[in-house]
Design a protein around this motif. Structure first.
Motif, short mmCIF file in Angstrom:
data_model
loop_
_atom_site.label_atom_id
_atom_site.label_comp_id
_atom_site.label_asym_id
_atom_site.label_seq_id
_atom_site.Cartn_x
_atom_site.Cartn_y
_atom_site.Cartn_z
N UNK A 25 1.29 11.53 3.02
CA UNK A 25 0.54 11.97 4.19
C UNK A 25 1.43 11.49 5.38
N UNK A 26 0.65 12.08 6.45
CA UNK A 26 1.41 11.80 7.75
C UNK A 26 1.14 10.27 8.32
N UNK A 27 2.05 9.99 9.24
CA UNK A 27 1.96 8.63 9.80
C UNK A 27 0.71 8.56 10.43
N UNK A 28 0.38 9.31 11.35
CA UNK A 28 -1.12 9.24 12.02
C UNK A 28 -2.26 9.10 11.04
N UNK A 29 -2.06 9.86 9.92
CA UNK A 29 -3.17 9.45 8.97
C UNK A 29 -3.24 8.11 8.59
N UNK A 30 -2.23 7.52 8.14
CA UNK A 30 -2.01 6.11 7.91
C UNK A 30 -2.85 5.09 9.15
N UNK A 31 -2.12 5.52 10.30
CA UNK A 31 -2.67 4.75 11.48
C UNK A 31 -4.53 5.00 11.67
N UNK A 40 -5.29 -2.64 5.76
CA UNK A 40 -5.27 -3.61 6.72
C UNK A 40 -3.89 -3.32 7.37
N UNK A 41 -4.27 -3.75 8.72
CA UNK A 41 -2.89 -3.65 9.86
C UNK A 41 -3.30 -4.18 11.13
N UNK A 50 1.63 -1.65 12.44
CA UNK A 50 1.98 -2.23 11.44
C UNK A 50 0.99 -2.32 10.28
N UNK A 51 1.51 -2.03 9.13
CA UNK A 51 0.35 -2.10 7.94
C UNK A 51 0.73 -3.01 7.07
N UNK A 52 -0.38 -3.91 6.50
CA UNK A 52 0.16 -4.91 5.59
C UNK A 52 0.32 -4.23 4.17
N UNK A 53 1.74 -4.68 3.64
CA UNK A 53 2.18 -4.04 2.34
C UNK A 53 0.95 -4.28 1.38
N UNK A 54 0.64 -5.54 1.15
CA UNK A 54 -0.42 -6.03 0.07
C UNK A 54 -1.71 -5.07 0.30
N UNK A 55 -2.15 -4.72 1.24
CA UNK A 55 -3.06 -3.82 1.44
C UNK A 55 -2.71 -2.35 0.86
N UNK A 56 -1.57 -1.92 1.19
CA UNK A 56 -1.12 -0.53 0.69
C UNK A 56 -0.98 -0.75 -1.03
N UNK A 57 -0.33 -1.65 -1.35
CA UNK A 57 -0.17 -1.76 -2.73
C UNK A 57 -1.58 -2.00 -3.57
N UNK A 58 -2.43 -2.79 -2.90
CA UNK A 58 -3.75 -2.80 -3.57
C UNK A 58 -4.43 -1.17 -3.63
N UNK A 59 -4.18 -0.58 -2.53
CA UNK A 59 -4.70 0.75 -2.56
C UNK A 59 -4.37 1.67 -3.61
N UNK A 60 -2.89 1.52 -3.71
CA UNK A 60 -1.94 2.34 -4.84
C UNK A 60 -2.39 1.85 -6.10
#
Length: 72
Positions: A25-31, A40-41, A50-60
């Motif tokens: 996805x685009x960075x604006x979508x992540x924001x 979470x960020x 900044x986006x918390x890596x553990x939040x991304x890992x959980x979603x993935x």
């Protein structure tokens, strides 16, 4: 969404571009997703996100895609 990172336990963070790339996805979508509560960020005092890596890992790990993460 947190206004500032917590000071008690450091958490690894990612740039919006890095998180977005994992979801194709685009960075604006992540924001936007952080703003809506899907990830979470926080925004730095300088205005950068900044986006918390553990939040991304959980979603993935749950197999969620950026477009399907529910918001409240």
């Amino acid at each position: 969404m947190s206004e500032q990172p917590p000071t008690d336990t450091p958490r690894e963070v990612m740039l919006p571009e890095e998180a977005a790339a994992l979801f194709r996805a685009h960075k604006r979508t992540a924001i936007r997703w952080v703003k809506e509560g899907g990830l979470e960020g926080f925004q730095t005092p300088g205005g950068h996100w900044r986006i918390y890596a553990d939040s991304v890992e959980a979603a993935l790990s749950e197999g969620l895609q950026l477009r399907t993460i529910p918001t409240s």
